[in-house]
Design an enzyme around this catalytic site. Structure first.
Site, PDB file in Angstrom:
ATOM      1  N   ASP A 135       0.811  -1.219   0.000  1.00  0.00           N
ATOM      2  CA  ASP A 135       0.000   0.000   0.000  1.00  0.00           C
ATOM      3  C   ASP A 135       0.849   1.275   0.000  1.00  0.00           C
ATOM      4  OD1 ASP A 135      -2.084  -1.852   0.332  1.00  0.00           O
ATOM      5  OD2 ASP A 135      -1.992  -1.659   2.507  1.00  0.00           O
ATOM      6  N   GLU A 174     -11.296   1.026  -4.008  1.00  0.00           N
ATOM      7  CA  GLU A 174     -10.664   1.467  -2.767  1.00  0.00           C
ATOM      8  C   GLU A 174      -9.421   2.298  -3.100  1.00  0.00           C
ATOM      9  OE1 GLU A 174      -9.427  -2.087  -0.654  1.00  0.00           O
ATOM     10  OE2 GLU A 174      -8.893  -3.087  -2.533  1.00  0.00           O
TER      11      GLU A 174
END
Length: 523
Positions: A15, A187
Site C-alpha cells: 500500500d 478502494e
C-alpha cells in the site's frame, strides 16, 4: 544511470504512498499489527531506498493490543503542505464478517523523522484514507465507504469531505464522488490536480491476482468523474507467474524535471500462487497522453526493470544485518507485535551485549507477546542466533521463529521436559492447527544454545549447536508456504517475518538472553 529494480522495497511493504518534497522522495507503507506503525523509506534517486524512523512509535498514537490478525495500520497516506507533513492512516479493530471497525486518524510533523503528533480522530466510515491539498488551500479527506447491509455492495464508493485545519475536524457535506468501474472493490483513492482536471486514482479488483489501478477525471472536485476508456492502467499478467503479480494500489509522484512515476504494491509467487514475502512495493514510469490520460510505460503490466529519472545516483546506508545487540537502541528493521518496545518485556541494558526477552504470552496471543522480528526480504538466506535460556518447566520456551500470524508459524524452541530436562524441539501451527513435527524433543546441555534456519524458497531446515559443536539438523525440511497471504481460507494481508521470542505461560516472566542475530541473504 542505474535502472530501478523492482520490487524497490522487498518483503512485506504494501500500500505505498509516495511523496516528493524538494529533492527528497518518501514512501509510507502499511504495517498492520506490527509495531512501530507506518514504515517510511527515503530516497534521492528513486533507485536506492533507506528506512527512516517509523511514524507511529507510541501507544498514544496507535494502540493495537487485542487487534485481530491483519488488523491494525492499513494504507497510510503521506502528504506535505506549507512546511508540515501529514500522515493519514486507519486502525482496523475488526474485519471479519459483515462489519469493519476501521478508524481513521491524522498525525503531523515538521520533520519526516518526527516526532509525529498525537492522533486526531477523523471518521470510521471506511478505510484507505488520503488527504488532498487543493490549490485554493482547502484540504479534503477521501476514503472508501464500507456498506455492511445485506444485498449491498460492500465497497460502496469513494467519500469526499473537507478537513478544516483550524477546527481540526471534518466539516461540511460528505460526497460520494465515485462508485467505481465494472472491476469492483473500489478502494485506495488518491486525487491529483493537473491541467484543470482532478484525477482520481483508485485500486480495484481486490488485493489479489485481479488487483488493478484505475483512473477517472473531472473538471470539478466533487465530479462527475469520467472513467479512463483504457482502464485498468496497471494490472498483472496472470498468465506469467514469473512476473510481478497482484499489482495495484497506486500512488503518483512527479520528479523535479517533470517525469512521472507510480508506486504500487506487487507480489512474487514462489509456489502455487503463494507469496511468502507478502505484498511488496514497486515503481513504474508513467507518461501523459495528448488527450490527458495517464499511461504506464510498457503497461498495463508492470516491469521488473524501469528507467530511473535523470537524477544523480545517491547511495544510502543500510543497517548491518548482523546485530550483536551492543547498542542502546534497537535497529530500525526490528518489529514487535501490536505493542511498543518496553522495559517490561525487552531490554538491551539488563545484560549488556545481549538482548533480553522476558517470557509472556503464547504465539497465539493477540495481546502481549514477547517477540522481536524482521521482515523476510528474500527466500534464499540463513538466519542464526544464540540464546542463554534455562527453562524450569514446559510452559517456558524461547528460540527462533518464522512467523506469519497467530495461526501460522514454525518455531525452533528450547524448553524443559520432565524426563529430558533442557530440550529442543519444533512447534508448527498451520491454519491454527498445532503440531510438533519431531517424534520427541532432543536433550541439550545447559549454557548458550546456537540456533540456525536455512531457508530456500518454500522450505526451512533447522539446526542446533551447543558449546561450539558442529551444526546438527533438527528434524527434516519443513514446508513454509502456509506463511503467506494466499494459503488461508480467509483474506489476510501481511508477509512472513523471522525473529526471536520467549514465552512463559506460568507467569514467572522467565528471561532469555540473545547474544546476536545474523540475517544472511544468499549472495
Amino acid at each position: 544511470m542505474e535502472n530501478i529494480t523492482n520490487p524497490i522495497l522487498p518483503g512485506f511493504n504494501p500500500d505505498p504512498s509516495i511523496l516528493r518534497v524538494g529533492d527528497n522522495y518518501y514512501i509510507a507503507t502499511s504495517t498492520f499489527e506490527w509495531f512501530p506503525g507506518v514504515q517510511i523509506h527515503h530516497s534521492r534517486d528513486l533507485v536506492n531506498w533507506q528506512l527512516l524512523p517509523a511514524a507511529l512509535t507510541r501507544k498514544a498514537q496507535i494502540d493495537m493490543v487485542g487487534n485481530i490478525d491483519s488488523g491494525g495500520v492499513w494504507a497510510p497516506c503521506l502528504s506535505y503542505d506549507d512546511g508540515v507533513f501529514y500522515l493519514i492512516y486507519t486502525d482496523v479493530k475488526s474485519r471479519k464478517g459483515a462489519f469493519k471497525d476501521a478508524h481513521n486518524y491524522l498525525v503531523t510533523a515538521t520533520d519526516i523523522e518526527g516526532p509525529w503528533s498525537d492522533p486526531l480522530y477523523l471518521n470510521s466510515s471506511g478505510f484507505d484514507p488520503s488527504l488532498f491539498h487543493d490549490s485554493d488551500g482547502t484540504k479534503w479527506l477521501l476514503n472508501m465507504i464500507w456498506d455492511f447491509r445485506k444485498g449491498k455492495a460492500s465497497f460502496a464508493g469513494i467519500a469526499l469531505q473537507e478537513y478544516s485545519p483550524e477546527r481540526r475536524q471534518l466539516v461540511g457535506k460528505v460526497y460520494n464522488i465515485f462508485k467505481g468501474t465494472d472491476l469492483g472493490i473500489t478502494e485506495a483513492p488518491h486525487i491529483y490536480k493537473r491541467n484543470g482536471y482532478y484525477y482520481l486514482m483508485t485500486a480495484e479488483g481486490g488485493t489479489w491476482y485481479t488487483h488493478a489501478v484505475t483512473m477517472a477525471r473531472a473538471s470539478s472536485l466533487t465530479g462527475p468523474y469520467e472513467v479512463d476508456p483504457t482502464n485498468p492502467i496497471l494490472t498483472s499478467d496472470q498468465l506469467d507467474q514469473q512476473k510481478l503479480q497482484k499489482s495495484g494500489h497506486g500512488s503518483l509522484v512527479e520528479t523535479q524535471d517533470g517525469q512521472w512515476y507510480m508506486a504500487h504494491l506487487c507480489a512474487r509467487p514462489i509456489i502455487d500462487k503463494k507469496c511468502i514475502l507478502g505484498r511488496e512495493t514497486a515503481l513504474q514510469k508513467c507518461y501523459w497522453t495528448d488527450d490527458g490520460w495517464l499511461r504506464v510505460e510498457g503497461g498495463p503490466f508492470p516491469q521488473a526493470q524501469v528507467d530511473s529519472p535523470k537524477i544523480p545516483i545517491s547511495p544510502v546506508h543500510h543497517e548491518n544485518d548482523y546485530d550483536d545487540f551492543s547498542g542502546t537502541d534497537l535497529k530500525r528493521y526490528w518489529n514487535s507485535l501490536r505493542q511498543p518496545f518496553s522495559e517490561t518485556w525487552i531490554s538491551l541494558s539488563d545484560r549488556p551485549g545481549h538482548l533480553r526477552l522476558k517470557g509472556r504470552e503464547s504465539m497465539q496471543s493477540t495481546h502481549h507477546q514477547s517477540l522481536l522480528a524482521r521482515r523476510l526480504t528474500t527466500l534464499h538466506l540463513v538466519v542464526e542466533t544464540a540464546v542463554d535460556f534455562e527453562p524450569d518447566t514446559f510452559q517456558q520456551m524461547s528460540g527462533l521463529i518464522l512467523y506469519y500470524d497467530t495461526a501460522d508459524y514454525v518455531y525452533l524452541r528450547i524448553s524443559h521436559d520432565e524426563r529430558l530436562g533442557k530440550c529442543i524441539g519444533i512447534i508448527e501451527s498451520t491454519h491454527g492447527q498445532y503440531n510438533e513435527p519431531l517424534e520427541s524433543d532432543i536433550h541439550i546441555p545447559g549454557g548458550l544454545t546456537y540456533l540456525r534456519a536455512e531457508i530456500e524458497n518454500s522450505h526451512v531446515q533447522f539446526f542446533v549447536s551447543t558449546h561450539d559443536t558442529a551444526w546438527t539438523k533438527v528434524g527434516t525440511s519443513l514446508d513454509i508456504s502456509h506463511l503467506s497471504d494466499d494459503d488461508a481460507d480467509y483474506i489476510r494481508f501481511t508477509g512472513a517475518f523471522v525473529g526471536i521470542c520467549a514465552q512463559d505461560l506460568s507467569g514467572q516472566a522467565k528471561a532469555a538472553d540473545f547474544a546476536y542475530f545474523n540475517y544472511q541473504p544468499a549472495q
